[in-house]
Write a protein that holds these residues in place. Structure first.
Motif, PDB file in Angstrom:
ATOM      1  N   LEU A  19       6.303   2.434  -8.397  1.00  0.00           N
ATOM      2  CA  LEU A  19       6.597   3.585  -7.537  1.00  0.00           C
ATOM      3  C   LEU A  19       5.381   3.976  -6.700  1.00  0.00           C
ATOM      4  O   LEU A  19       5.522   4.393  -5.548  1.00  0.00           O
ATOM      5  N   ILE A  20       4.191   3.839  -7.278  1.00  0.00           N
ATOM      6  CA  ILE A  20       2.967   4.137  -6.511  1.00  0.00           C
ATOM      7  C   ILE A  20       2.709   3.045  -5.481  1.00  0.00           C
ATOM      8  O   ILE A  20       2.374   3.331  -4.322  1.00  0.00           O
ATOM      9  N   ALA A  21       2.873   1.778  -5.895  1.00  0.00           N
ATOM     10  CA  ALA A  21       2.638   0.656  -4.970  1.00  0.00           C
ATOM     11  C   ALA A  21       3.568   0.731  -3.768  1.00  0.00           C
ATOM     12  O   ALA A  21       3.178   0.386  -2.642  1.00  0.00           O
ATOM     13  N   ASP A  22       4.810   1.174  -3.982  1.00  0.00           N
ATOM     14  CA  ASP A  22       5.770   1.287  -2.873  1.00  0.00           C
ATOM     15  C   ASP A  22       5.314   2.306  -1.830  1.00  0.00           C
ATOM     16  O   ASP A  22       5.810   2.288  -0.694  1.00  0.00           O
ATOM     17  N   ARG A  23       4.396   3.178  -2.186  1.00  0.00           N
ATOM     18  CA  ARG A  23       3.934   4.216  -1.263  1.00  0.00           C
ATOM     19  C   ARG A  23       2.600   3.874  -0.607  1.00  0.00           C
ATOM     20  O   ARG A  23       2.039   4.696   0.109  1.00  0.00           O
ATOM     21  N   CYS A  24       2.102   2.662  -0.871  1.00  0.00           N
ATOM     22  CA  CYS A  24       0.866   2.211  -0.224  1.00  0.00           C
ATOM     23  C   CYS A  24       1.172   1.726   1.189  1.00  0.00           C
ATOM     24  O   CYS A  24       2.252   1.189   1.460  1.00  0.00           O
ATOM     25  N   PHE A  25       0.208   1.874   2.076  1.00  0.00           N
ATOM     26  CA  PHE A  25       0.362   1.429   3.462  1.00  0.00           C
ATOM     27  C   PHE A  25       0.062  -0.056   3.633  1.00  0.00           C
ATOM     28  O   PHE A  25       0.444  -0.649   4.643  1.00  0.00           O
ATOM     29  N   SER A  26      -0.654  -0.664   2.698  1.00  0.00           N
ATOM     30  CA  SER A  26      -1.109  -2.036   2.899  1.00  0.00           C
ATOM     31  C   SER A  26      -1.416  -2.686   1.555  1.00  0.00           C
ATOM     32  O   SER A  26      -1.430  -2.004   0.515  1.00  0.00           O
ATOM     33  N   PRO A  27      -1.678  -3.978   1.561  1.00  0.00           N
ATOM     34  CA  PRO A  27      -2.116  -4.639   0.317  1.00  0.00           C
ATOM     35  C   PRO A  27      -3.410  -4.054  -0.238  1.00  0.00           C
ATOM     36  O   PRO A  27      -3.699  -4.221  -1.424  1.00  0.00           O
ATOM     37  N   LEU A  28      -4.182  -3.383   0.610  1.00  0.00           N
ATOM     38  CA  LEU A  28      -5.417  -2.755   0.147  1.00  0.00           C
ATOM     39  C   LEU A  28      -5.130  -1.800  -1.013  1.00  0.00           C
ATOM     40  O   LEU A  28      -5.746  -1.872  -2.074  1.00  0.00           O
ATOM     41  N   GLY A  29      -4.184  -0.877  -0.793  1.00  0.00           N
ATOM     42  CA  GLY A  29      -3.857   0.095  -1.819  1.00  0.00           C
ATOM     43  C   GLY A  29      -3.138  -0.525  -3.000  1.00  0.00           C
ATOM     44  O   GLY A  29      -3.378  -0.148  -4.152  1.00  0.00           O
ATOM     45  N   LYS A  30      -2.236  -1.480  -2.735  1.00  0.00           N
ATOM     46  CA  LYS A  30      -1.488  -2.117  -3.827  1.00  0.00           C
ATOM     47  C   LYS A  30      -2.425  -2.831  -4.794  1.00  0.00           C
ATOM     48  O   LYS A  30      -2.179  -2.870  -5.998  1.00  0.00           O
ATOM     49  N   GLU A  31      -3.504  -3.382  -4.249  1.00  0.00           N
ATOM     50  CA  GLU A  31      -4.485  -4.039  -5.101  1.00  0.00           C
ATOM     51  C   GLU A  31      -5.127  -3.029  -6.051  1.00  0.00           C
ATOM     52  O   GLU A  31      -5.336  -3.302  -7.238  1.00  0.00           O
ATOM     53  N   LYS A  32      -5.405  -1.822  -5.535  1.00  0.00           N
ATOM     54  CA  LYS A  32      -5.988  -0.777  -6.366  1.00  0.00           C
ATOM     55  C   LYS A  32      -4.995  -0.267  -7.408  1.00  0.00           C
ATOM     56  O   LYS A  32      -5.393   0.131  -8.506  1.00  0.00           O
ATOM     57  N   VAL A  33      -3.721  -0.256  -7.062  1.00  0.00           N
ATOM     58  CA  VAL A  33      -2.694   0.161  -8.033  1.00  0.00           C
ATOM     59  C   VAL A  33      -2.705  -0.783  -9.229  1.00  0.00           C
ATOM     60  O   VAL A  33      -2.619  -0.358 -10.389  1.00  0.00           O
ATOM     61  N   GLU A  34      -2.834  -2.077  -8.968  1.00  0.00           N
ATOM     62  CA  GLU A  34      -2.879  -3.046 -10.058  1.00  0.00           C
ATOM     63  C   GLU A  34      -4.155  -2.886 -10.885  1.00  0.00           C
ATOM     64  O   GLU A  34      -4.159  -3.144 -12.086  1.00  0.00           O
ATOM     65  N   GLU A  35      -5.238  -2.439 -10.242  1.00  0.00           N
ATOM     66  CA  GLU A  35      -6.509  -2.274 -10.955  1.00  0.00           C
ATOM     67  C   GLU A  35      -6.568  -0.963 -11.734  1.00  0.00           C
ATOM     68  O   GLU A  35      -7.471  -0.774 -12.547  1.00  0.00           O
ATOM     69  N   MET A  36      -5.651  -0.030 -11.459  1.00  0.00           N
ATOM     70  CA  MET A  36      -5.655   1.282 -12.121  1.00  0.00           C
ATOM     71  C   MET A  36      -5.588   1.098 -13.640  1.00  0.00           C
ATOM     72  O   MET A  36      -4.748   0.367 -14.149  1.00  0.00           O
ATOM     73  N   LYS A  37      -6.476   1.785 -14.371  1.00  0.00           N
ATOM     74  CA  LYS A  37      -6.514   1.615 -15.824  1.00  0.00           C
ATOM     75  C   LYS A  37      -6.900   2.916 -16.522  1.00  0.00           C
ATOM     76  O   LYS A  37      -7.426   3.852 -15.914  1.00  0.00           O
ATOM     77  N   PHE A  38      -6.640   2.935 -17.804  1.00  0.00           N
ATOM     78  CA  PHE A  38      -6.929   4.074 -18.677  1.00  0.00           C
ATOM     79  C   PHE A  38      -8.441   4.274 -18.799  1.00  0.00           C
ATOM     80  O   PHE A  38      -9.201   3.314 -18.905  1.00  0.00           O
ATOM     81  N   ASP A  72      -5.665  -5.074   5.920  1.00  0.00           N
ATOM     82  CA  ASP A  72      -6.647  -5.663   5.013  1.00  0.00           C
ATOM     83  C   ASP A  72      -7.351  -6.803   5.742  1.00  0.00           C
ATOM     84  O   ASP A  72      -6.847  -7.924   5.831  1.00  0.00           O
ATOM     85  N   MET A  73      -8.519  -6.524   6.269  1.00  0.00           N
ATOM     86  CA  MET A  73      -9.278  -7.514   7.040  1.00  0.00           C
ATOM     87  C   MET A  73     -10.297  -8.251   6.191  1.00  0.00           C
ATOM     88  O   MET A  73     -11.059  -9.080   6.707  1.00  0.00           O
ATOM     89  N   ARG A  74     -10.336  -8.003   4.914  1.00  0.00           N
ATOM     90  CA  ARG A  74     -11.353  -8.623   4.061  1.00  0.00           C
ATOM     91  C   ARG A  74     -11.248 -10.152   4.029  1.00  0.00           C
ATOM     92  O   ARG A  74     -12.286 -10.837   4.113  1.00  0.00           O
ATOM     93  N   PRO A  75     -10.041 -10.741   3.924  1.00  0.00           N
ATOM     94  CA  PRO A  75      -9.991 -12.217   3.955  1.00  0.00           C
ATOM     95  C   PRO A  75     -10.552 -12.796   5.243  1.00  0.00           C
ATOM     96  O   PRO A  75     -11.257 -13.824   5.236  1.00  0.00           O
ATOM     97  N   VAL A  76     -10.260 -12.149   6.392  1.00  0.00           N
ATOM     98  CA  VAL A  76     -10.770 -12.625   7.678  1.00  0.00           C
ATOM     99  C   VAL A  76     -12.284 -12.501   7.727  1.00  0.00           C
ATOM    100  O   VAL A  76     -12.999 -13.430   8.144  1.00  0.00           O
ATOM    101  N   LEU A  77     -12.799 -11.345   7.277  1.00  0.00           N
ATOM    102  CA  LEU A  77     -14.245 -11.116   7.319  1.00  0.00           C
ATOM    103  C   LEU A  77     -14.976 -12.087   6.407  1.00  0.00           C
ATOM    104  O   LEU A  77     -16.087 -12.539   6.736  1.00  0.00           O
ATOM    105  N   ARG A  78     -14.374 -12.433   5.267  1.00  0.00           N
ATOM    106  CA  ARG A  78     -15.018 -13.405   4.376  1.00  0.00           C
ATOM    107  C   ARG A  78     -15.000 -14.802   4.996  1.00  0.00           C
ATOM    108  O   ARG A  78     -15.946 -15.588   4.828  1.00  0.00           O
ATOM    109  N   ARG A  79     -13.920 -15.121   5.720  1.00  0.00           N
ATOM    110  CA  ARG A  79     -13.795 -16.452   6.326  1.00  0.00           C
ATOM    111  C   ARG A  79     -14.823 -16.675   7.425  1.00  0.00           C
ATOM    112  O   ARG A  79     -15.385 -17.769   7.541  1.00  0.00           O
ATOM    113  N   ILE A  80     -15.090 -15.657   8.222  1.00  0.00           N
ATOM    114  CA  ILE A  80     -15.992 -15.847   9.378  1.00  0.00           C
ATOM    115  C   ILE A  80     -17.465 -15.743   8.995  1.00  0.00           C
ATOM    116  O   ILE A  80     -18.339 -15.755   9.870  1.00  0.00           O
ATOM    117  N   ARG A  81     -17.749 -15.644   7.684  1.00  0.00           N
ATOM    118  CA  ARG A  81     -19.154 -15.687   7.276  1.00  0.00           C
ATOM    119  C   ARG A  81     -19.776 -17.052   7.544  1.00  0.00           C
ATOM    120  O   ARG A  81     -20.997 -17.175   7.644  1.00  0.00           O
TER     121      ARG A  81
END
Length: 825
Positions: A19-38, A72-81
Motif C-alpha cells: 500500500l505504501i509502495a503504490d503511493r510512491c512516485f518512482s522506483p526511488l521511493g519503492k526501493e526505500k519501502v523495501e528497505e524499511m525495517k524495524f 531515478d537517474m542513478r543507473p544513468v549516472l553510474r553508467r556515464i562514470r
C-alpha cells in the motif's frame, strides 16, 4: 530484534508495504519501502515519525510542493562514470526535470531557514545536498522545453541543420514540379503527395506507369497497387540529406559527450541528491498512507509501555469499510504493574485480532509509520518483539504444531527480558490439556519473573487463576453477548473471559442430554469456575478502588496540612516583621521625644521669666505630645503576638494597687495552671480548633508545638485536650469531610434495567456497600420485571449481606415487583 523470520507474514505486514509502495512516485521511493525495517533506536524512530508527520502537514496545507519528475537517474549516472561514454538525449531531459524537482524541494524546505523553520525534520535531510543550478542552466543551453537538441547547441550543428533545411526545401520544389508534370500526363493521381521511404523523398505511382518516370523504385505497397519511385533528379539531393543527417548525429553525440565530461566530476554529489529524492518520495508515500488509514503521530516515550485508546488494525478497518461495516476500536494498557495481559473468551471472539492489532501497530510505529489511534494514547519502544501465532506444522523439519510452538517458547524463554514484547496465541494448546496448561503456566511464570511484556490468548483456567493471583499479570476478556450469542469484539481488562462452551453448544442445537452429561462429567464446580473467577476479580477491583480513594483522601489531607503549616510560617514571619518595625518606630519616637524635651527645657531656661514665651514653648510641646498619641493610636503595640491599644499600653505601665492585686491573682491562676499542665499534654488555644503538644513549661509560659510550628504562650490561654477527645477529632478530620461530601451526593435509588446479570450485580454490590458505609437506612433497586432474572440474582445476593435487615417488593402503586426496597441496619 524480531522473531521469527516470517514475522511480517504472520501479521500481514507485506500488504502494508504494498500500500505504501503504490503511493510512491518512482522506483526511488519503492526501493526505500523495501528497505524499511524495524528499529529499537528511540531517536531514530522519533525522527522518522516526525518527518512523516511534517509531510502529512505539507499534503494537508501546502499546494506548491514539487511533486513532478521523480526520475531515478542513478543507473544513468553510474553508467556515464566510464570515460568516453555519454548521456543520451532522453536521459538528459529527465536529468534536467528531476534536478529541477530536487532544487525545488530544497528551496521549499529552506524558504524560512533563517526564521523558525516550519518543517525542521525534513529540512535536516537537505544538509549536504548540492543542487548545482549551473548544471540545469548548462542543459538548457542544449535542450529546448520539449527535450529536443537546440539548433544552436553548437556552431557546427547550426550549420548542418541550416544546410539540411535548404537541401530538403530544394528536393520539395523538384518533387512538386515532377508531380505536377506527371499528374498532367495522367501518370499520377491528382490527390497524391510525396512520401518518405527509408529516409528518402519519393513519388507514389501506379505500377502501370512506373516506366514513364525515370528514377529508382524503393518500395511497393502491400496491395501492389502503388510503387514508390525516387526521381533521378533528386537522387543526389537525397544522398546529401543522408550525409547531413549522419553529420548531425555525430555532432549531437559530440555535444552530449562534452556535456557528460563536464558532468562527470559532479557525479558523487548528484548521486547523493537522488538518494535525498528517494527519501522524500518514501516519506511522502508514508504520509499519503497515513492519511489513507487515519494514522497520527503518537505520544511516544523511551520506555516499555502500551497505553492505547481506540487503536485500529488498518487492514481490518479497510476491509470492513468495503463491506460498509465499522471496526470496534481497541483500548489496551500494558505498564509496569500489569505487563502481561492474558486474554480469554470464546472462539471467534476477537482474541487473535486483538493480538495481531498490537503486533501490527507496534511494528508499524517502530518502522517509522504513523498509526491509527486517539491522540491521548501513549506508545513505548521495545527492543524485541516475539510472536507465536498460527499453525507452525513443518513436514520438512518433522515438527508437529505443538513441537513448533515449544521451539518458539524455548527461544522466548532464553531471549526475553524487561524490554521484550511477547505475542502468543492459544498459549499451551496443541497437546494433552493438563500437561499443556501446566507447561504454559510454568512459562508464564518465567516470562513474568523476567518482567517481560506480552499479550497471551488462552482458554486454560489455570492461566486465568495465575493472572488473578500474581502481580505483573492481568486478566482480560473479549466480551460476548449472552442473549444474542454473538461476540462484541470489545476487550475489557481486569476480568477473565468465559469460553461459553455450554451456551454456544446449546445455541447451535446440541441435544440437551449431551450438554447435561458433559456438565456432569466435568462437574458443576468446573462449569462455574469462570463465575468464581469473575467474582474474585470483581471484589479485587472493588477493594483496589477503595484503596485508591483512601490514597487520594490522604493526599488531600497532606496537602491541606502542608498548606496550613505554610500559612502559620507566613504568619510567624509577618509577626516578626511587625515587631521589628514597631521596635524601630518606638526607638525613633523615643529619640525624637528626648530631643524635644531637652530642647524645650533649654528654651525655657533661656526665656527666663518671660511667661508668654514659656507658654508658647509648652504649647508646642503639647502639640508634639498629641501627635505622638495619634501615632500610638494608629499603630498598635504588639506583645506576645497580641495587639494592644495605646490606652491599654499606658494602663499596663501604671503601677497602681489595683493592678498589683490583679497581677497577684493572675500569678495565682498561672500557678494552678502550671500544676495541671505538663510536657506531653495535648492542648489548644482558647477559642481555636488546632491541637498542639506542650514541649516545656516555664513559670507562666508554655512552649507548645502546633505541627511544625513552636510557640511560647501564656498558660492561662490554653485548654487541655484528653486523649479520647484527641482520637475522635483526628478520625473526624480524616474522614468527616469525605463522608459528608459522599452523603450529599448519594442517591438512594439505582436503575439496573438493560444491564446484563453480572454488570447489574456488580453495580448493586457497590451501591449497597456505599449505603452501609454512609449509614443510609433505606434504598431502592429498580430492575424491572422482564423475565425476572435480574430480580432473582439481586435478591439472592441481598440474602447473603449482613447489613441488610429486610427487602421486599415496592408498593404496587410505586412499581410493585419491578422495584426492590431494601432496609439496612
Amino acid at each position: 530484534m524480531i522473531y521469527p523470520d516470517n514475522f511480517e507474514q504472520k501479521i500481514d505486514f507485506q500488504k502494508i508495504r504494498q500500500l505504501i509502495a503504490d503511493r510512491c512516485f518512482s522506483p526511488l521511493g519503492k526501493e526505500k519501502v523495501e528497505e524499511m525495517k524495524f528499529s529499537s533506536d528511540f531517536d531514530e524512530i522519533l525522527e522518522k515519525l516526525l518527518q512523516t508527520e511534517e509531510f502529512v502537514k505539507i499534503k494537508e496545507e501546502e499546494d506548491n510542493f514539487p511533486v513532478d519528475s521523480f526520475f531515478d537517474m542513478r543507473p544513468v549516472l553510474r553508467r556515464i562514470r566510464i570515460e568516453g561514454s555519454w548521456i543520451d538525449q532522453n536521459a538528459l531531459f529527465e536529468l534536467r526535470r528531476s534536478l529541477q524537482t530536487i532544487n525545488g524541494i530544497v528551496a521549499f524546505l529552506k524558504r524560512e531557514e533563517d526564521k523558525d523553520p516550519k518543517y525542521p525534520h525534513l529540512l535536516g535531510l537537505t544538509e549536504g545536498i548540492v543542487t548545482y543550478p549551473e548544471i540545469t542552466k548548462k542543459i538548457d543551453q542544449i535542450l529546448d522545453g520539449f527535450g529536443q537538441i537546440k539548433d544552436h547547441a553548437s556552431t557546427r550543428l547550426s550549420e548542418i541543420r541550416r544546410e539540411l533545411t535548404t537541401t530538403i526545401n530544394g528536393i520539395s520544389r523538384s518533387l512538386n514540379s515532377i508531380m505536377r508534370k506527371a499528374q498532367a500526363e495522367g501518370f499520377v493521381d491528382k490527390d497524391v503527395t510525396p512520401s518518405m521511404r527509408d529516409g528518402r523523398l519519393v513519388i507514389p505511382v501506379n505500377p502501370s506507369h512506373k516506366r514513364k518516370i525515370k528514377g529508382i523504385v524503393h518500395d511497393e505497397s502491400a496491395s501492389g497497387k502503388t510503387v514508390f519511385i525516387e526521381p533521378s533528379e533528386v537522387v543526389e539531393a537525397n544522398n546529401r540529406i543522408r550525409e547531413l543527417e549522419s553529420e548531425e548525429r555525430r555532432e549531437i553525440i559530440k555535444i552530449l559527450t562534452e556535456f557528460t565530461n563536464y558532468l562527470r566530476p559532479f557525479l558523487p554529489e548528484l548521486l547523493e541528491s537522488y538518494e535525498f529524492l528517494a527519501k522524500i518520495d518514501f516519506i511522502q508515500a508514508k504520509a499519503s498512507f497515513s492519511l489513507y488509514i487515519g494514522g497520527i503521530m503518537p505520544s511516544i516515550e523511551n520506555s516499555q509501555k502500551i497505553d492505547w485508546v481506540q487503536a485500529v488494525h488498518p487492514l481490518l478497518d479497510l476491509a470492513l469499510k468495503k463491506q460498509n461495516r465499522k471496526i470496534v476500536p481497541l483500548d489496551i494498557t500494558l505498564e509496569n504493574q500489569n505487563r502481561i495481559l492474558v486474554i480469554s473468551g470464546p472462539n471467534a471472539g476477537g482474541k487473535s485480532v486483538c493480538l495481531k492489532t498490537v503486533g501490527m501497530l507496534q511494528y508499524m510505529v517502530q518502522c517509522g509509520l504513523l498509526i491509527p489511534l486517539k491522540e491521548n494514547s501513549r506508545v513505548g519502544v521495545f527492543e524485541d518483539i516475539f510472536i507465536d501465532i498460527g499453525d507452525e506444522q513443518s513436514i520438512e523439519n518433522d515438527l508437529s504444531t505443538y513441537s513448533s510452538h515449544l521451539m518458539n517458547m524455548k527461544f522466548f524463554e532464553r531471549r526475553c527480558n524487561d524490554k521484550s514484547l511477547l505475542l502468543i496465541d492459544e498459549f499451551g494448546s496443541g497437546t494433552e490439556p493438563q500437561i499443556g496448561a501446566a507447561i504454559a503456566e510454568a512459562l508464564l511464570d518465567r516470562f513474568n519473573r523476567k518482567k517481560s511484556f506480552g499479550i497471551i490468548t488462552t482458554h486454560y483456567q489455570n492461566l486465568k487463576h495465575f493472572a488473578n493471583e500474581h502481580e505483573g499479570v492481568v486478566n482480560g476478556a473479549m466480551l460476548y453477548d449472552r442473549h444474542e450469542m454473538k461476540p462484541l469484539f470489545r476487550l475489557t481488562i481486569g476480568n477473565p473471559g468465559s469460553s461459553f462452551a455450554v451456551e454456544i453448544a446449546r445455541n447451535i442445537g446440541l441435544p440437551e442430554d449431551v450438554i447435561a452429561d458433559a456438565s456432569e462429567i466435568v462437574g458443576s464446580e468446573y462449569i462455574n469456575m469462570d463465575k468464581y473467577l469473575q467474582d474474585i476479580s470483581r471484589d479485587k477491583r472493588y477493594w483496589e478502588r477503595k484503596r485508591d480513594e483512601i490514597r487520594r483522601e490522604n493526599k488531600r489531607l497532606a496537602e491541606l496540612s502542608s498548606k496550613y503549616e505554610s500559612s502559620l510560617e507566613d504568619i510567624d514571619k509577618q509577626k516578626k516583621e511587625i515587631l521589628a518595625q514597631a521596635k524601630l518606630q518606638a526607638e525613633q519616637l523615643l529619640a525624637e521625644s528626648n530631643a524635644r524635651i531637652e530642647n524645650t527645657i533649654k528654651q525655657i531656661k533661656e526665656a527666663a521669666a518671660d511667661k508668654e514665651k514659656t507658654r508658647q514653648i509648652r504649647k508646642e510641646l503639647n502639640s508634639f505630645r498629641d501627635k505622638v498619641g495619634d501615632f500610638a493610636d494608629n499603630n498598635l503595640q504588639v506583645t506576645n503576638g497580641v495587639p494592644l491599644s495605646k490606652s491599654k499600653f499606658e494602663k499596663g505601665n501604671k503601677k497602681t494597687n489595683k493592678t498589683e492585686k490583679r497581677k497577684n491573682i493572675s500569678s495565682s491562676s498561672a500557678a494552678i495552671k502550671h500544676d495541671k499542665l505538663k510536657p506531653g499534654d495535648n492542648v489548644r488555644l482558647k477559642g481555636q480548633t488546632s491541637i498542639g503538644e506542650i514541649m516545656d513549661v516555664s513559670g507562666r509560659k508554655a512552649t507548645v508545638a502546633f505541627g511544625m510550628i513552636k510557640s511560647t504562650v501564656d498558660i492561662e490561654k490554653l485548654d487541655k485536650v484528653s486523649n479520647n477527645q484527641l482520637k475522635k477529632e483526628i478520625k473526624a478530620s480524616n474522614t468527616g469531610d469525605f463522608i459528608h461530601e459522599k452523603r450529599l451526593n448519594f442517591k438512594q435509588d439505582i436503575d439496573v434495567r438493560g444491564m446484563r446479570g453480572d454488570e447489574a450485580l456488580q453495580a448493586v454490590i457497590y451501591f449497597i456497600d456505599d449505603a452501609l458505609q454512609l449509614g443510609i437506612s433505606r434504598v431502592r433497586v429498580l430492575h424491572g420485571t422482564g423475565t425476572g432474572a435480574l430480580r432473582q440474582i439481586i435478591r439472592e445476593y441481598l440474602g447473603t449481606v449482613n447489613g441488610v435487615a429486610n427487602f421486599q417488593d415496592e408498593h404496587v402503586q410505586f412499581g410493585g415487583a419491578g422495584i426492590t426496597v431494601i432496609d439496612l441496619e
